[in-house]
Every structure is written in C-alpha cells, then in structure tokens.
Design a protein around this motif. Sequence first.
Motif, PDB file in Angstrom:
ATOM      1  N   THR A 112       0.805  -1.231   0.000  1.00 45.37           N
ATOM      2  CA  THR A 112       0.000   0.000   0.000  1.00 45.37           C
ATOM      3  C   THR A 112       0.836   1.278   0.000  1.00 45.37           C
ATOM      4  OG1 THR A 112      -0.168  -0.063   2.432  1.00 45.37           O
ATOM      5  CG2 THR A 112      -1.905  -1.164   1.174  1.00 45.37           C
ATOM      6  N   LEU A 113       2.132   1.167  -0.271  1.00 45.53           N
ATOM      7  CA  LEU A 113       3.011   2.347  -0.250  1.00 45.53           C
ATOM      8  C   LEU A 113       2.496   3.461  -1.157  1.00 45.53           C
ATOM      9  CD1 LEU A 113       6.650   0.911  -0.324  1.00 45.53           C
ATOM     10  CD2 LEU A 113       5.680   2.381   1.445  1.00 45.53           C
ATOM     11  N   ALA A 114       2.298   3.142  -2.426  1.00 50.87           N
ATOM     12  CA  ALA A 114       1.883   4.148  -3.403  1.00 50.87           C
ATOM     13  C   ALA A 114       0.475   4.644  -3.121  1.00 50.87           C
ATOM     14  CB  ALA A 114       1.970   3.589  -4.822  1.00 50.87           C
ATOM     15  N   ALA A 115      -0.420   3.733  -2.726  1.00 48.57           N
ATOM     16  CA  ALA A 115      -1.800   4.120  -2.435  1.00 48.57           C
ATOM     17  C   ALA A 115      -1.861   5.131  -1.300  1.00 48.57           C
ATOM     18  CB  ALA A 115      -2.624   2.886  -2.093  1.00 48.57           C
ATOM     19  N   THR A 153      12.647   1.230  -3.936  1.00 54.50           N
ATOM     20  CA  THR A 153      13.352   1.327  -5.205  1.00 54.50           C
ATOM     21  C   THR A 153      12.593   2.187  -6.207  1.00 54.50           C
ATOM     22  OG1 THR A 153      14.296  -0.862  -4.875  1.00 54.50           O
ATOM     23  CG2 THR A 153      14.342   0.010  -7.110  1.00 54.50           C
ATOM     24  N   LEU A 154      13.306   3.080  -6.834  1.00 55.17           N
ATOM     25  CA  LEU A 154      12.768   3.885  -7.932  1.00 55.17           C
ATOM     26  C   LEU A 154      12.809   3.037  -9.194  1.00 55.17           C
ATOM     27  CD1 LEU A 154      13.956   7.526  -8.741  1.00 55.17           C
ATOM     28  CD2 LEU A 154      13.506   5.852 -10.506  1.00 55.17           C
ATOM     29  N   THR A 155      11.653   2.800  -9.801  1.00 55.63           N
ATOM     30  CA  THR A 155      11.598   2.031 -11.048  1.00 55.63           C
ATOM     31  C   THR A 155      10.832   2.810 -12.108  1.00 55.63           C
ATOM     32  OG1 THR A 155       9.512   0.860 -10.606  1.00 55.63           O
ATOM     33  CG2 THR A 155      11.523  -0.111  -9.706  1.00 55.63           C
ATOM     34  N   LEU A 157       7.283   4.991 -11.728  1.00 58.57           N
ATOM     35  CA  LEU A 157       7.262   6.405 -12.112  1.00 58.57           C
ATOM     36  C   LEU A 157       6.091   6.754 -13.024  1.00 58.57           C
ATOM     37  CD1 LEU A 157      11.036   7.245 -12.692  1.00 58.57           C
ATOM     38  CD2 LEU A 157       9.495   8.355 -11.069  1.00 58.57           C
ATOM     39  N   LYS A 158       5.417   5.761 -13.554  1.00 56.94           N
ATOM     40  CA  LYS A 158       4.244   6.032 -14.385  1.00 56.94           C
ATOM     41  C   LYS A 158       3.094   6.592 -13.553  1.00 56.94           C
ATOM     42  CE  LYS A 158       5.224   2.372 -17.770  1.00 56.94           C
ATOM     43  NZ  LYS A 158       4.756   1.054 -18.299  1.00 56.94           N
ATOM     44  N   SER A 159       3.052   6.243 -12.283  1.00 59.75           N
ATOM     45  CA  SER A 159       1.899   6.633 -11.462  1.00 59.75           C
ATOM     46  C   SER A 159       2.257   7.336 -10.161  1.00 59.75           C
ATOM     47  CB  SER A 159       1.060   5.396 -11.129  1.00 59.75           C
ATOM     48  OG  SER A 159       1.842   4.434 -10.435  1.00 59.75           O
ATOM     49  N   ILE A 160       3.526   7.366  -9.805  1.00 60.04           N
ATOM     50  CA  ILE A 160       3.923   7.931  -8.524  1.00 60.04           C
ATOM     51  C   ILE A 160       5.249   8.666  -8.686  1.00 60.04           C
ATOM     52  CG2 ILE A 160       5.318   6.038  -7.566  1.00 60.04           C
ATOM     53  CD1 ILE A 160       2.451   7.744  -5.684  1.00 60.04           C
ATOM     54  N   GLY A 161       5.542   9.617  -7.795  1.00 61.65           N
ATOM     55  CA  GLY A 161       6.780  10.382  -7.894  1.00 61.65           C
ATOM     56  C   GLY A 161       7.861   9.865  -6.965  1.00 61.65           C
ATOM     57  N   THR A 176       7.027   9.899  -3.380  1.00 60.63           N
ATOM     58  CA  THR A 176       6.213  11.065  -3.072  1.00 60.63           C
ATOM     59  C   THR A 176       5.216  11.309  -4.209  1.00 60.63           C
ATOM     60  OG1 THR A 176       6.299  13.371  -2.285  1.00 60.63           O
ATOM     61  CG2 THR A 176       7.825  12.757  -4.070  1.00 60.63           C
ATOM     62  N   VAL A 177       4.525  12.444  -4.174  1.00 62.54           N
ATOM     63  CA  VAL A 177       3.550  12.749  -5.222  1.00 62.54           C
ATOM     64  C   VAL A 177       4.260  12.974  -6.554  1.00 62.54           C
ATOM     65  CG1 VAL A 177       1.811  13.677  -3.662  1.00 62.54           C
ATOM     66  CG2 VAL A 177       3.599  15.183  -4.545  1.00 62.54           C
ATOM     67  N   ARG A 178       3.569  12.745  -7.649  1.00 64.81           N
ATOM     68  CA  ARG A 178       4.213  12.753  -8.962  1.00 64.81           C
ATOM     69  C   ARG A 178       4.327  14.138  -9.595  1.00 64.81           C
ATOM     70  NH1 ARG A 178       1.448   9.857 -14.081  1.00 64.81           N
ATOM     71  NH2 ARG A 178       0.166  11.727 -13.852  1.00 64.81           N
ATOM     72  N   ASP A 179       3.271  14.951  -9.551  1.00 66.87           N
ATOM     73  CA  ASP A 179       3.194  16.146 -10.399  1.00 66.87           C
ATOM     74  C   ASP A 179       3.424  17.474  -9.684  1.00 66.87           C
ATOM     75  OD1 ASP A 179       2.624  14.536 -12.601  1.00 66.87           O
ATOM     76  OD2 ASP A 179       0.489  14.496 -12.101  1.00 66.87           O
ATOM     77  N   ASP A 180       3.897  17.429  -8.434  1.00 66.77           N
ATOM     78  CA  ASP A 180       4.156  18.657  -7.678  1.00 66.77           C
ATOM     79  C   ASP A 180       5.619  19.060  -7.899  1.00 66.77           C
ATOM     80  OD1 ASP A 180       4.611  20.646  -5.788  1.00 66.77           O
ATOM     81  OD2 ASP A 180       3.301  19.721  -4.298  1.00 66.77           O
ATOM     82  N   TYR A 181       5.851  19.900  -8.905  1.00 64.59           N
ATOM     83  CA  TYR A 181       7.227  20.198  -9.305  1.00 64.59           C
ATOM     84  C   TYR A 181       7.934  21.136  -8.336  1.00 64.59           C
ATOM     85  CZ  TYR A 181       5.593  17.860 -13.449  1.00 64.59           C
ATOM     86  OH  TYR A 181       5.062  16.921 -14.305  1.00 64.59           O
TER      87      TYR A 181
END
Length: 266
Positions: A90-93, A108-110, A114-118, A231-236
């Motif tokens: 449930t990490l990403a959720a 791990t960053l994969t 990265l398609k759905s999470i930052g 972390t969140v994906r789209d918060d630049y």
Amino acid sequence: MRRILSGIAAAIVAVTLILPLQAKAEDAKSLLDQILERGALRVGTTGDYPPYSELDQTSNTYKGYEIDVVTQLAADLGVKVEFVPTTWETLAAGIQAGKYDVAASGITLTLERLKSIGFSAAYLDSPLVPLVQSKDGAKYAAWRDLDKEGIRIAVQSGTSAEESAKKNFTKAEIVPIVAPALDYQELLAGKVDAAITDTVFIKKALSQYSDKLVAVDPTHAIEGQPNAMMTVRDDYVWRNWLDTWVAMKAQSGFFDALFAKWIAGS
C-alpha cells in the motif's frame, strides 16, 4: 438601466471566472507549502526492513538508514517528523490518498512506478542478487542459472524485487512472501530454492547466517536498485526542493556517513 444591468452581468461573469481560478490555486498549493504550514512531515514507512526501517516493538520507535534520512529532512524543513505505518503493498496508495507526504523504507525507484507515482532523486544503489543455501551454491554460477522449471524463488510481496523477478525469470516459479515473514526465512526453511533481494538486505542476512546462505555471483546483479523517497508525482515545486536537498546532502557527505553507520558495518 440597461447599462447597469450590463455592468452587473459583467461582474457576475467576472466572479464566476475568478472563483474557479481561486479554487484551482488552492488545489494547486504545493506540498512544500502544506508541510510548512502544517509544521510536520508525514512519513510512511514499513518498519520491517532493516537496516532501512525497523520498528522497535518495545519502545514503538523507528530506527534505520531511511529513518535518519527523513528525520534530517524534517529538521532541514524546520518541522517535526511524524511516522505513519504502512505496508509494501500500500506504499503508493498511501501517497495518492494523501496519508503521508513521502514514503521511505528502502524503496526502489523504477520506471514502472514512475508512471503513477513520484520519487526524489536517488541517494543509494543496492542491486538485486539471489541467495541460495550454501549446499546449493556450486549449482549456480550466475543468476540466470536459476531460471529453470521446478525452481521456486521467494521475493517480498509488493517490492521491486517481485516486479524484477517476474520480468527476468520466465521459467522459475516466483513465490511472493508477505511481511512479517521474510524471503530468506523461507529459503532457510527449505520451502524455496532461492530468495531475491537487494545487496544491503542480503548483507544483513549473510551476517546472521553465513554458514547457511550464500549469494549467487554478487558482482553481476539482476538489476540495479536506486533507492529514493516515494512522493507525489506532479508537484514540481516540492520535487525541486526535495531533489535539491538530496543533491546538497550528497555533496556534504551526509549519505556517506549514513552508509557507514547503517550498512558498511552491518
């Protein structure tokens, strides 16, 4: 009168345009600003993956490499750190639901994730290699030798090791292990033929069971495993601050010191 009505109509139109923009601005407030206003950095962590994240059941406190990372991150933000228990599945959720701001547990960053999470910039690499029982060490010169019919390979459920194993092993059976059980415990019990995990965790296992377990060709990993904070994906705005923090800490020797503390001496 027509002019007044026109003015009122124009004002109404203006307000209807402004309100959505204001609402959008509120929605678009960076996580960085939210953390600073809240006065706390919320961190999701599993507590079951030493030396990255381990929960002391007696004191109900966390310790480990990643715990030190996020504790320093919170200090540099000028806020307190709050740990939120989570699981690998449930990490990403938890990030997507806003339960915590970052997740740190030896994650791990994969490219798939990265398609759905930052993720933050990576600050540690711990490649994947297999473990087998010492009595079977001579059977396998390389990890590819394990990809055979009848071979059972344990991986922690919900981890990048599971994702990698399913991609790279097409003949062997992949056996997901749900925490608190551990992949190498299944191997020690003889329930599987191998266990796949990262080199840091393997080092921990080998230090405890050096007479029973051996790594298969550890100099040639299955895949690299860059570790980072999820972390969140789209918060630049937040991602830029976080990546800059990682770069500055790396330059200062912070991560080298943590490696020496938690990993090199394991």
